[in-house]
Design a protein around this motif. Structure first.
Motif, short mmCIF file in Angstrom:
data_model
loop_
_atom_site.label_atom_id
_atom_site.label_comp_id
_atom_site.label_asym_id
_atom_site.label_seq_id
_atom_site.Cartn_x
_atom_site.Cartn_y
_atom_site.Cartn_z
N GLN A 52 -8.28 -9.51 10.93
CA GLN A 52 -7.74 -9.88 9.61
C GLN A 52 -7.17 -11.29 9.59
O GLN A 52 -7.90 -12.23 9.78
N ARG B 200 -5.88 -10.82 -3.66
CA ARG B 200 -7.23 -10.46 -3.20
C ARG B 200 -8.32 -10.95 -4.13
O ARG B 200 -9.50 -10.87 -3.79
N ILE C 79 -0.65 -9.16 10.57
CA ILE C 79 -0.76 -8.67 9.20
C ILE C 79 0.23 -9.40 8.31
O ILE C 79 1.27 -9.89 8.77
N THR D 159 3.38 -10.93 -0.23
CA THR D 159 2.34 -11.59 -1.01
C THR D 159 2.47 -13.10 -0.85
O THR D 159 3.48 -13.61 -0.36
N TRP E 154 -4.01 -0.83 8.56
CA TRP E 154 -3.43 -1.74 7.57
C TRP E 154 -4.52 -2.41 6.74
O TRP E 154 -4.36 -2.56 5.53
N TYR F 158 -5.63 -0.01 4.16
CA TYR F 158 -4.58 0.06 3.12
C TYR F 158 -4.66 -1.16 2.21
O TYR F 158 -4.64 -1.04 0.97
N TYR F 159 -4.73 -2.34 2.79
CA TYR F 159 -4.66 -3.58 2.02
C TYR F 159 -5.82 -3.69 1.05
O TYR F 159 -5.67 -4.17 -0.08
N ARG G 163 -4.99 -0.95 -1.85
CA ARG G 163 -3.66 -0.85 -2.46
C ARG G 163 -3.71 -1.22 -3.95
O ARG G 163 -4.64 -1.87 -4.42
N CYS H 178 1.73 2.87 6.40
CA CYS H 178 1.09 2.57 5.11
C CYS H 178 0.74 3.82 4.30
O CYS H 178 -0.31 3.86 3.64
N LEU I 242 4.61 -5.04 0.13
CA LEU I 242 3.46 -4.61 0.91
C LEU I 242 3.91 -3.70 2.04
O LEU I 242 5.05 -3.79 2.50
N GLN J 176 -5.15 5.25 0.80
CA GLN J 176 -4.63 4.05 1.45
C GLN J 176 -4.29 4.25 2.92
O GLN J 176 -4.50 3.37 3.74
N PRO K 275 -10.10 -7.32 3.55
CA PRO K 275 -9.42 -8.58 3.81
C PRO K 275 -9.93 -9.27 5.06
O PRO K 275 -9.14 -9.77 5.86
#
Length: 499
Positions: A27, A85, A159, A163, A186, A189-190, A193, A284, A296, A386, A436
Protein backbone atom coordinates in the motif's frame (compact mmCIF):
# COMPACT_ATOMS: atom_id res chain seq x y z
CA UNK A 1 17.28 -50.13 -22.03
CA UNK A 2 15.27 -47.07 -23.14
CA UNK A 3 14.35 -46.80 -26.78
CA UNK A 4 15.47 -43.81 -28.81
CA UNK A 5 11.93 -42.49 -28.75
CA UNK A 6 11.72 -42.86 -24.94
CA UNK A 7 15.02 -41.05 -24.46
CA UNK A 8 13.88 -38.16 -26.61
CA UNK A 9 10.59 -37.99 -24.76
CA UNK A 10 12.48 -37.86 -21.44
CA UNK A 11 14.86 -35.15 -22.65
CA UNK A 12 11.92 -33.14 -23.98
CA UNK A 13 10.21 -33.31 -20.59
CA UNK A 14 13.37 -32.31 -18.74
CA UNK A 15 13.76 -29.35 -21.05
CA UNK A 16 10.40 -28.02 -19.84
CA UNK A 17 11.36 -27.92 -16.15
CA UNK A 18 11.04 -24.41 -14.69
CA UNK A 19 12.67 -22.69 -11.73
CA UNK A 20 10.25 -20.30 -10.09
CA UNK A 21 11.28 -17.07 -8.31
CA UNK A 22 9.28 -13.99 -7.36
CA UNK A 23 9.49 -10.79 -5.17
CA UNK A 24 6.66 -8.49 -3.34
CA UNK A 25 4.25 -5.37 -3.04
CA UNK A 26 1.49 -3.45 -0.91
CA UNK A 27 0.00 0.00 0.00
CA UNK A 28 1.68 3.31 1.06
CA UNK A 29 5.41 2.72 0.46
CA UNK A 30 7.29 3.60 3.64
CA UNK A 31 9.84 5.65 1.69
CA UNK A 32 7.02 7.91 0.39
CA UNK A 33 5.15 8.34 3.69
CA UNK A 34 6.80 11.62 4.62
CA UNK A 35 6.22 15.36 4.37
CA UNK A 36 8.57 15.89 1.43
CA UNK A 37 6.95 13.21 -0.74
CA UNK A 38 3.40 14.33 0.14
CA UNK A 39 4.05 18.02 -0.50
CA UNK A 40 5.78 17.24 -3.78
CA UNK A 41 3.06 14.68 -4.54
CA UNK A 42 5.75 12.33 -5.79
CA UNK A 43 6.53 8.69 -5.00
CA UNK A 44 9.51 7.71 -7.13
CA UNK A 45 11.92 5.94 -4.76
CA UNK A 46 15.39 4.81 -5.88
CA UNK A 47 15.96 1.20 -6.83
CA UNK A 48 18.68 -0.31 -4.65
CA UNK A 49 20.28 -1.91 -7.68
CA UNK A 50 21.56 1.37 -9.12
CA UNK A 51 20.50 4.06 -6.65
CA UNK A 52 18.45 6.04 -9.18
CA UNK A 53 14.73 6.80 -8.98
CA UNK A 54 12.72 3.92 -10.49
CA UNK A 55 15.99 2.27 -11.58
CA UNK A 56 16.23 4.76 -14.44
CA UNK A 57 19.96 4.24 -14.95
CA UNK A 58 19.32 0.53 -15.52
CA UNK A 59 16.43 1.29 -17.89
CA UNK A 60 13.89 -0.22 -15.50
CA UNK A 61 11.57 2.78 -15.39
CA UNK A 62 11.16 6.54 -15.06
CA UNK A 63 9.35 8.94 -12.74
CA UNK A 64 6.34 10.22 -14.64
CA UNK A 65 3.11 12.09 -14.10
CA UNK A 66 0.15 9.78 -13.54
CA UNK A 67 -2.28 9.56 -16.45
CA UNK A 68 -5.78 9.40 -15.02
CA UNK A 69 -8.78 8.02 -16.88
CA UNK A 70 -11.20 10.69 -18.09
CA UNK A 71 -14.01 8.21 -18.84
CA UNK A 72 -17.37 9.14 -17.29
CA UNK A 73 -18.53 7.34 -14.15
CA UNK A 74 -21.92 5.99 -13.14
CA UNK A 75 -24.35 8.03 -11.01
CA UNK A 76 -23.92 6.11 -7.76
CA UNK A 77 -21.48 8.63 -6.20
CA UNK A 78 -22.83 12.19 -6.66
CA UNK A 79 -19.85 14.03 -5.15
CA UNK A 80 -16.48 15.32 -6.30
CA UNK A 81 -13.40 16.20 -4.32
CA UNK A 82 -14.59 14.82 -0.98
CA UNK A 83 -12.85 11.42 -0.84
CA UNK A 84 -9.11 10.70 -0.99
CA UNK A 85 -9.81 7.65 -3.14
CA UNK A 86 -11.26 9.64 -6.05
CA UNK A 87 -8.89 9.53 -9.05
CA UNK A 88 -6.57 7.31 -7.03
CA UNK A 89 -3.80 8.07 -6.06
CA UNK A 90 -3.69 11.71 -7.20
CA UNK A 91 -4.70 13.20 -3.83
CA UNK A 92 -1.47 11.81 -2.37
CA UNK A 93 0.83 11.50 -5.40
CA UNK A 94 0.60 12.63 -9.00
CA UNK A 95 4.03 11.33 -10.01
CA UNK A 96 5.05 7.70 -9.57
CA UNK A 97 7.37 5.19 -11.21
CA UNK A 98 6.28 3.96 -14.62
CA UNK A 99 8.13 0.71 -15.15
CA UNK A 100 9.29 -0.62 -18.50
CA UNK A 101 9.02 -4.10 -19.96
CA UNK A 102 8.46 -6.79 -17.36
CA UNK A 103 9.56 -4.68 -14.40
CA UNK A 104 7.11 -3.76 -11.65
CA UNK A 105 6.95 -2.30 -8.15
CA UNK A 106 6.90 1.13 -6.53
CA UNK A 107 10.58 1.53 -7.49
CA UNK A 108 10.55 -0.88 -10.48
CA UNK A 109 12.62 -3.32 -8.42
CA UNK A 110 10.43 -6.35 -9.02
CA UNK A 111 9.13 -8.48 -11.86
CA UNK A 112 5.61 -8.44 -13.23
CA UNK A 113 3.40 -11.35 -12.27
CA UNK A 114 4.32 -14.27 -14.48
CA UNK A 115 8.01 -13.33 -14.85
CA UNK A 116 11.17 -13.92 -12.86
CA UNK A 117 14.94 -13.76 -13.17
CA UNK A 118 17.46 -10.98 -12.80
CA UNK A 119 16.09 -9.14 -15.82
CA UNK A 120 12.52 -10.41 -15.48
CA UNK A 121 12.70 -12.29 -18.77
CA UNK A 122 11.91 -15.81 -17.52
CA UNK A 123 8.30 -16.98 -17.65
CA UNK A 124 7.05 -18.93 -14.64
CA UNK A 125 3.87 -20.66 -13.55
CA UNK A 126 2.76 -21.77 -10.09
CA UNK A 127 -0.21 -23.90 -9.09
CA UNK A 128 -2.75 -23.14 -6.38
CA UNK A 129 -4.00 -26.34 -4.79
CA UNK A 130 -7.02 -27.59 -2.85
CA UNK A 131 -6.17 -27.25 0.86
CA UNK A 132 -7.48 -30.77 1.46
CA UNK A 133 -5.01 -32.12 -1.11
CA UNK A 134 -2.00 -30.72 0.75
CA UNK A 135 0.15 -33.09 2.78
CA UNK A 136 0.11 -32.59 6.53
CA UNK A 137 3.50 -30.87 6.39
CA UNK A 138 2.38 -28.59 3.54
CA UNK A 139 -0.82 -27.68 5.37
CA UNK A 140 1.05 -27.01 8.62
CA UNK A 141 3.53 -24.85 6.74
CA UNK A 142 0.71 -22.78 5.29
CA UNK A 143 -0.77 -22.24 8.76
CA UNK A 144 2.65 -21.31 10.11
CA UNK A 145 3.09 -18.79 7.30
CA UNK A 146 -0.23 -17.18 8.21
CA UNK A 147 0.83 -16.88 11.84
CA UNK A 148 4.20 -15.45 10.83
CA UNK A 149 2.50 -12.82 8.68
CA UNK A 150 0.33 -11.86 11.67
CA UNK A 151 3.40 -11.35 13.85
CA UNK A 152 6.00 -9.73 11.60
CA UNK A 153 5.98 -5.99 10.73
CA UNK A 154 5.74 -5.01 7.08
CA UNK A 155 9.15 -3.82 5.97
CA UNK A 156 8.10 -1.81 2.93
CA UNK A 157 4.61 -0.48 3.71
CA UNK A 158 2.69 1.59 6.25
CA UNK A 159 -0.99 2.51 6.56
CA UNK A 160 -2.60 5.94 6.65
CA UNK A 161 -4.30 6.78 9.96
CA UNK A 162 -5.85 10.01 8.70
CA UNK A 163 -7.28 11.55 5.57
CA UNK A 164 -5.21 13.90 3.44
CA UNK A 165 -7.11 16.86 4.93
CA UNK A 166 -6.41 15.57 8.44
CA UNK A 167 -2.75 15.42 7.42
CA UNK A 168 -3.03 19.16 6.76
CA UNK A 169 -2.72 18.49 3.04
CA UNK A 170 0.51 16.57 3.51
CA UNK A 171 2.40 18.78 5.94
CA UNK A 172 1.50 16.54 8.90
CA UNK A 173 1.89 12.91 7.78
CA UNK A 174 -0.26 10.39 9.65
CA UNK A 175 1.01 6.87 9.04
CA UNK A 176 1.57 3.79 11.18
CA UNK A 177 3.49 0.52 11.06
CA UNK A 178 1.48 -2.66 10.68
CA UNK A 179 2.09 -6.40 10.45
CA UNK A 180 2.01 -8.11 7.07
CA UNK A 181 -1.31 -9.88 7.52
CA UNK A 182 -3.10 -6.82 8.90
CA UNK A 183 -1.71 -4.68 6.07
CA UNK A 184 -4.00 -6.59 3.73
CA UNK A 185 -6.93 -6.49 6.16
CA UNK A 186 -6.52 -2.70 6.26
CA UNK A 187 -6.31 -2.44 2.46
CA UNK A 188 -9.57 -4.36 2.12
CA UNK A 189 -11.16 -2.05 4.70
CA UNK A 190 -9.82 1.09 3.02
CA UNK A 191 -11.15 0.11 -0.40
CA UNK A 192 -14.65 -0.58 0.95
CA UNK A 193 -15.03 2.05 3.72
CA UNK A 194 -17.69 4.76 3.65
CA UNK A 195 -16.98 8.32 2.48
CA UNK A 196 -16.57 10.78 5.36
CA UNK A 197 -18.48 13.96 4.51
CA UNK A 198 -17.84 15.93 7.73
CA UNK A 199 -19.82 16.27 10.92
CA UNK A 200 -21.68 13.02 11.35
CA UNK A 201 -22.40 12.67 7.65
CA UNK A 202 -21.18 9.71 5.58
CA UNK A 203 -21.96 8.29 2.13
CA UNK A 204 -22.36 4.53 2.19
CA UNK A 205 -23.06 3.78 -1.47
CA UNK A 206 -19.41 3.58 -2.44
CA UNK A 207 -17.01 0.66 -2.64
CA UNK A 208 -13.88 0.43 -4.74
CA UNK A 209 -13.59 -3.37 -4.43
CA UNK A 210 -17.18 -4.66 -4.47
CA UNK A 211 -20.62 -4.29 -6.05
CA UNK A 212 -19.29 -3.38 -9.51
CA UNK A 213 -17.11 -4.67 -12.39
CA UNK A 214 -13.84 -4.36 -10.44
CA UNK A 215 -14.87 -6.91 -7.81
CA UNK A 216 -13.15 -9.86 -9.50
CA UNK A 217 -10.03 -8.09 -10.88
CA UNK A 218 -9.52 -6.25 -7.56
CA UNK A 219 -9.55 -9.42 -5.49
CA UNK A 220 -7.37 -11.17 -8.07
CA UNK A 221 -4.71 -8.47 -7.63
CA UNK A 222 -5.20 -8.52 -3.85
CA UNK A 223 -4.49 -12.27 -3.64
CA UNK A 224 -1.48 -12.04 -5.93
CA UNK A 225 0.05 -9.27 -3.83
CA UNK A 226 -0.70 -11.13 -0.60
CA UNK A 227 0.85 -14.28 -2.03
CA UNK A 228 3.93 -12.36 -3.07
CA UNK A 229 4.37 -10.76 0.35
CA UNK A 230 4.28 -14.21 1.99
CA UNK A 231 6.92 -15.39 -0.45
CA UNK A 232 9.07 -12.45 0.58
CA UNK A 233 8.86 -12.82 4.36
CA UNK A 234 9.32 -16.61 4.30
CA UNK A 235 11.88 -16.89 1.51
CA UNK A 236 9.63 -19.57 -0.03
CA UNK A 237 9.43 -18.46 -3.67
CA UNK A 238 7.18 -21.41 -4.51
CA UNK A 239 4.44 -20.59 -2.01
CA UNK A 240 0.90 -20.40 -3.36
CA UNK A 241 -2.44 -19.75 -1.69
CA UNK A 242 -4.55 -22.89 -1.30
CA UNK A 243 -8.27 -22.81 -2.02
CA UNK A 244 -11.34 -24.29 -0.36
CA UNK A 245 -13.76 -25.84 -2.83
CA UNK A 246 -17.00 -25.20 -0.93
CA UNK A 247 -19.41 -26.49 -3.60
CA UNK A 248 -22.08 -28.73 -2.05
CA UNK A 249 -20.44 -28.64 1.40
CA UNK A 250 -22.99 -29.44 4.10
CA UNK A 251 -21.12 -27.44 6.74
CA UNK A 252 -17.85 -25.63 7.35
CA UNK A 253 -15.53 -28.59 6.85
CA UNK A 254 -12.56 -26.23 7.05
CA UNK A 255 -13.58 -25.12 10.58
CA UNK A 256 -11.54 -27.63 12.57
CA UNK A 257 -8.48 -27.17 14.75
CA UNK A 258 -6.50 -29.13 12.18
CA UNK A 259 -7.24 -26.41 9.63
CA UNK A 260 -8.74 -22.95 10.23
CA UNK A 261 -9.94 -23.34 13.81
CA UNK A 262 -12.81 -25.21 15.40
CA UNK A 263 -15.59 -23.84 17.59
CA UNK A 264 -14.99 -22.84 21.20
CA UNK A 265 -16.46 -25.47 23.59
CA UNK A 266 -18.42 -22.93 25.68
CA UNK A 267 -18.81 -19.87 23.43
CA UNK A 268 -20.00 -20.77 19.92
CA UNK A 269 -19.03 -17.33 18.57
CA UNK A 270 -15.33 -17.83 19.32
CA UNK A 271 -12.65 -20.14 17.99
CA UNK A 272 -11.33 -23.14 19.85
CA UNK A 273 -8.38 -22.35 22.16
CA UNK A 274 -6.61 -25.31 20.53
CA UNK A 275 -6.22 -23.20 17.38
CA UNK A 276 -3.64 -20.41 17.39
CA UNK A 277 -6.16 -18.35 15.37
CA UNK A 278 -8.08 -17.98 18.66
CA UNK A 279 -5.37 -15.59 19.88
CA UNK A 280 -5.55 -13.37 16.79
CA UNK A 281 -6.93 -9.87 17.25
CA UNK A 282 -9.07 -8.29 14.53
CA UNK A 283 -8.82 -4.72 13.20
CA UNK A 284 -11.05 -2.37 11.21
CA UNK A 285 -14.38 -3.90 12.29
CA UNK A 286 -16.01 -0.87 13.96
CA UNK A 287 -17.19 1.08 10.94
CA UNK A 288 -19.93 2.99 12.76
CA UNK A 289 -17.45 4.23 15.35
CA UNK A 290 -15.04 5.43 12.65
CA UNK A 291 -17.92 7.16 10.88
CA UNK A 292 -19.11 8.94 14.03
CA UNK A 293 -15.56 10.13 14.69
CA UNK A 294 -14.95 10.96 11.02
CA UNK A 295 -11.79 8.89 11.38
CA UNK A 296 -9.99 6.06 9.61
CA UNK A 297 -9.30 2.67 11.10
CA UNK A 298 -5.87 2.96 12.73
CA UNK A 299 -5.36 -0.81 13.09
CA UNK A 300 -5.66 -1.02 16.87
CA UNK A 301 -6.82 -4.40 18.18
CA UNK A 302 -10.58 -4.79 18.51
CA UNK A 303 -11.02 -8.26 19.95
CA UNK A 304 -10.84 -11.89 18.78
CA UNK A 305 -12.01 -13.38 15.48
CA UNK A 306 -15.73 -14.12 15.59
CA UNK A 307 -17.22 -17.07 13.72
CA UNK A 308 -20.34 -19.18 14.23
CA UNK A 309 -20.80 -21.01 10.91
CA UNK A 310 -24.29 -22.11 9.95
CA UNK A 311 -26.07 -20.09 12.63
CA UNK A 312 -26.80 -17.27 10.21
CA UNK A 313 -30.14 -15.91 8.99
CA UNK A 314 -31.47 -18.87 6.96
CA UNK A 315 -34.03 -16.71 5.17
CA UNK A 316 -31.14 -14.85 3.54
CA UNK A 317 -28.65 -17.67 3.10
CA UNK A 318 -30.18 -21.13 3.67
CA UNK A 319 -27.01 -23.12 2.83
CA UNK A 320 -23.61 -23.06 1.20
CA UNK A 321 -23.50 -22.72 -2.62
CA UNK A 322 -24.04 -25.77 -4.83
CA UNK A 323 -22.23 -27.09 -7.90
CA UNK A 324 -25.30 -26.49 -10.04
CA UNK A 325 -25.37 -22.81 -9.01
CA UNK A 326 -21.74 -22.40 -10.01
CA UNK A 327 -22.39 -24.12 -13.34
CA UNK A 328 -25.37 -21.88 -14.07
CA UNK A 329 -23.29 -18.81 -13.28
CA UNK A 330 -20.63 -19.95 -15.75
CA UNK A 331 -23.19 -20.10 -18.57
CA UNK A 332 -23.82 -16.35 -18.36
CA UNK A 333 -22.25 -14.68 -21.38
CA UNK A 334 -22.26 -11.07 -20.16
CA UNK A 335 -19.53 -10.08 -17.73
CA UNK A 336 -21.42 -6.94 -16.76
CA UNK A 337 -24.80 -5.38 -17.58
CA UNK A 338 -27.19 -2.52 -16.93
CA UNK A 339 -26.27 -0.28 -14.03
CA UNK A 340 -23.12 -2.35 -13.42
CA UNK A 341 -23.75 -2.45 -9.68
CA UNK A 342 -25.55 -4.82 -7.31
CA UNK A 343 -28.80 -4.26 -9.23
CA UNK A 344 -27.40 -5.68 -12.50
CA UNK A 345 -29.34 -8.55 -14.13
CA UNK A 346 -27.79 -11.37 -16.20
CA UNK A 347 -24.33 -10.22 -15.12
CA UNK A 348 -21.75 -12.95 -14.49
CA UNK A 349 -19.94 -10.67 -12.05
CA UNK A 350 -23.06 -9.77 -10.06
CA UNK A 351 -24.25 -13.39 -9.96
CA UNK A 352 -20.88 -14.72 -8.81
CA UNK A 353 -20.55 -11.90 -6.29
CA UNK A 354 -23.92 -12.97 -4.93
CA UNK A 355 -26.34 -10.07 -5.42
CA UNK A 356 -28.18 -11.85 -8.26
CA UNK A 357 -30.04 -15.13 -7.89
CA UNK A 358 -27.74 -18.07 -8.83
CA UNK A 359 -30.65 -19.78 -10.63
CA UNK A 360 -32.00 -16.87 -12.67
CA UNK A 361 -29.28 -14.17 -12.64
CA UNK A 362 -31.92 -11.62 -11.62
CA UNK A 363 -30.80 -9.17 -8.95
CA UNK A 364 -32.19 -9.94 -5.50
CA UNK A 365 -30.36 -8.07 -2.76
CA UNK A 366 -32.53 -9.60 -0.05
CA UNK A 367 -30.73 -12.89 -0.70
CA UNK A 368 -27.02 -13.76 -0.66
CA UNK A 369 -25.75 -16.24 -3.21
CA UNK A 370 -22.39 -17.76 -4.19
CA UNK A 371 -19.55 -15.48 -2.95
CA UNK A 372 -21.77 -13.52 -0.55
CA UNK A 373 -23.39 -16.71 0.76
CA UNK A 374 -20.10 -18.00 2.14
CA UNK A 375 -19.44 -14.72 3.96
CA UNK A 376 -22.92 -14.63 5.50
CA UNK A 377 -22.80 -18.35 6.40
CA UNK A 378 -19.68 -17.76 8.55
CA UNK A 379 -21.80 -15.52 10.81
CA UNK A 380 -18.99 -13.46 12.35
CA UNK A 381 -15.96 -11.45 11.27
CA UNK A 382 -16.33 -12.74 7.70
CA UNK A 383 -19.87 -11.37 7.49
CA UNK A 384 -18.90 -7.70 7.70
CA UNK A 385 -17.51 -6.43 4.40
CA UNK A 386 -14.91 -3.97 5.66
CA UNK A 387 -13.34 -6.31 8.22
CA UNK A 388 -13.95 -9.67 6.53
CA UNK A 389 -10.29 -10.31 5.70
CA UNK A 390 -9.54 -10.66 9.43
CA UNK A 391 -10.67 -14.29 9.24
CA UNK A 392 -8.02 -16.32 7.35
CA UNK A 393 -10.82 -18.34 5.72
CA UNK A 394 -11.21 -15.21 3.57
CA UNK A 395 -8.08 -16.16 1.62
CA UNK A 396 -9.18 -19.73 0.91
CA UNK A 397 -12.65 -18.56 -0.07
CA UNK A 398 -11.51 -15.84 -2.45
CA UNK A 399 -8.97 -18.13 -4.08
CA UNK A 400 -11.84 -20.43 -5.04
CA UNK A 401 -13.99 -17.50 -6.21
CA UNK A 402 -11.05 -16.43 -8.36
CA UNK A 403 -10.89 -19.94 -9.84
CA UNK A 404 -14.54 -19.61 -10.91
CA UNK A 405 -13.68 -16.28 -12.52
CA UNK A 406 -10.84 -18.08 -14.28
CA UNK A 407 -13.19 -20.80 -15.54
CA UNK A 408 -15.46 -18.10 -17.02
CA UNK A 409 -12.52 -16.40 -18.73
CA UNK A 410 -11.35 -19.67 -20.27
CA UNK A 411 -14.82 -20.66 -21.39
CA UNK A 412 -15.87 -17.35 -22.95
CA UNK A 413 -12.46 -15.92 -23.93
CA UNK A 414 -13.60 -12.29 -23.71
CA UNK A 415 -11.76 -9.44 -25.35
CA UNK A 416 -10.51 -6.74 -23.00
CA UNK A 417 -13.22 -4.49 -24.41
CA UNK A 418 -15.81 -6.67 -22.64
CA UNK A 419 -14.72 -5.03 -19.39
CA UNK A 420 -16.60 -1.66 -19.19
CA UNK A 421 -14.53 1.35 -20.20
CA UNK A 422 -17.02 3.93 -18.90
CA UNK A 423 -20.12 4.56 -16.76
CA UNK A 424 -19.27 2.01 -14.07
CA UNK A 425 -19.44 3.06 -10.40
CA UNK A 426 -16.53 5.20 -9.22
CA UNK A 427 -13.19 3.40 -9.40
CA UNK A 428 -14.50 0.50 -11.50
CA UNK A 429 -13.93 1.62 -15.11
CA UNK A 430 -11.42 -0.39 -17.07
CA UNK A 431 -8.65 2.25 -16.90
CA UNK A 432 -9.22 3.31 -13.27
CA UNK A 433 -6.39 2.55 -10.88
CA UNK A 434 -7.32 0.11 -8.12
CA UNK A 435 -7.65 1.58 -4.61
CA UNK A 436 -5.41 1.51 -2.56
CA UNK A 437 -2.55 -0.19 -4.38
CA UNK A 438 0.82 1.51 -4.88
CA UNK A 439 2.41 0.62 -7.28
CA UNK A 440 -0.53 1.28 -9.55
CA UNK A 441 -2.65 -1.34 -11.32
CA UNK A 442 -5.62 -0.73 -13.60
CA UNK A 443 -8.72 -2.91 -13.39
CA UNK A 444 -8.30 -4.11 -16.95
CA UNK A 445 -4.82 -5.47 -16.28
CA UNK A 446 -6.33 -8.36 -14.31
CA UNK A 447 -9.13 -9.17 -16.74
CA UNK A 448 -6.90 -11.82 -18.33
CA UNK A 449 -6.21 -15.51 -17.82
CA UNK A 450 -4.43 -16.43 -14.61
CA UNK A 451 -1.80 -18.25 -16.65
CA UNK A 452 -0.74 -14.91 -18.11
CA UNK A 453 -0.26 -13.73 -14.53
CA UNK A 454 1.85 -16.73 -13.61
CA UNK A 455 -0.50 -19.07 -11.80
CA UNK A 456 -3.02 -21.84 -12.38
CA UNK A 457 -5.45 -23.92 -10.33
CA UNK A 458 -4.85 -27.60 -9.75
CA UNK A 459 -8.39 -28.64 -10.69
CA UNK A 460 -8.36 -26.53 -13.86
CA UNK A 461 -5.14 -27.82 -15.33
CA UNK A 462 -5.40 -29.36 -18.76
CA UNK A 463 -2.72 -31.25 -20.64
CA UNK A 464 -0.82 -29.19 -23.18
CA UNK A 465 -0.76 -31.34 -26.30
CA UNK A 466 2.24 -31.01 -28.57
CA UNK A 467 3.02 -32.78 -31.81
CA UNK A 468 6.60 -34.05 -31.75
CA UNK A 469 8.40 -35.60 -34.67
CA UNK A 470 11.15 -38.04 -33.78
CA UNK A 471 13.38 -38.65 -36.76
CA UNK A 472 14.45 -42.13 -35.79
CA UNK A 473 12.73 -45.49 -36.05
CA UNK A 474 9.88 -43.68 -37.82
CA UNK A 475 8.82 -42.46 -34.38
CA UNK A 476 6.26 -39.72 -34.53
CA UNK A 477 4.20 -39.24 -31.37
CA UNK A 478 1.77 -36.75 -29.99
CA UNK A 479 2.55 -35.90 -26.38
CA UNK A 480 0.30 -34.43 -23.73
CA UNK A 481 2.38 -32.58 -21.19
CA UNK A 482 0.62 -31.86 -17.93
CA UNK A 483 2.47 -29.21 -15.96
CA UNK A 484 2.18 -29.79 -12.22
CA UNK A 485 3.95 -27.17 -10.15
CA UNK A 486 4.23 -28.23 -6.53
CA UNK A 487 4.72 -25.22 -4.26
CA UNK A 488 7.37 -25.53 -1.58
CA UNK A 489 9.18 -28.50 -3.10
CA UNK A 490 11.90 -26.56 -4.81
CA UNK A 491 10.78 -26.90 -8.38
CA UNK A 492 8.25 -28.31 -10.78
CA UNK A 493 7.06 -31.74 -11.74
CA UNK A 494 6.06 -32.57 -15.27
CA UNK A 495 4.21 -35.67 -16.35
CA UNK A 496 4.59 -36.76 -19.97
CA UNK A 497 2.48 -39.46 -21.53
CA UNK A 498 1.72 -40.45 -25.12
CA UNK A 499 -1.82 -40.30 -26.49
Amino acid sequence: MLSCCSVRMFLFAMGLLLVILQPSTGQFPRVCANTQSLLRKECCPPWDGDGTPCGERSNRGTCQRILLSQAPLGPQFPFSGVDDREDWPSVFYNRTCRCRGNFMGFNCGECKFGFSGQNCTERRLRTRRNIFQLTISEKDKFLAYLNLAKNIPSKDYVIATGTYAQMNNGSNPMFRNINVYDLFVWMHYYASRDTLLGGSNVWRDIDFAHEAPGFLPWHRAFLLLWEREIQKITGDENFTIPYWDWRDAEDCVICTDEYMGGQHPTNPNLLSPASFFSSWQVICTQSEEYNSQQALCNATSEGPILRNPGNNDKSRTPRLPSSSEVEFCLTLTQYESGSMDKMANYSFRNTLEGFADPHTAISNISQSGLHNALHIYMNGSMSQVQGSANDPIFILHHAFVDSIFERWLRRHRPMLEVYPAANAPIGHNRENYMVPFIPLYRNGEFFISSRELGYDYEYLQEPVCLLMEMYSSACCVKLCVSLQFIGGRGGSLIYVYPV
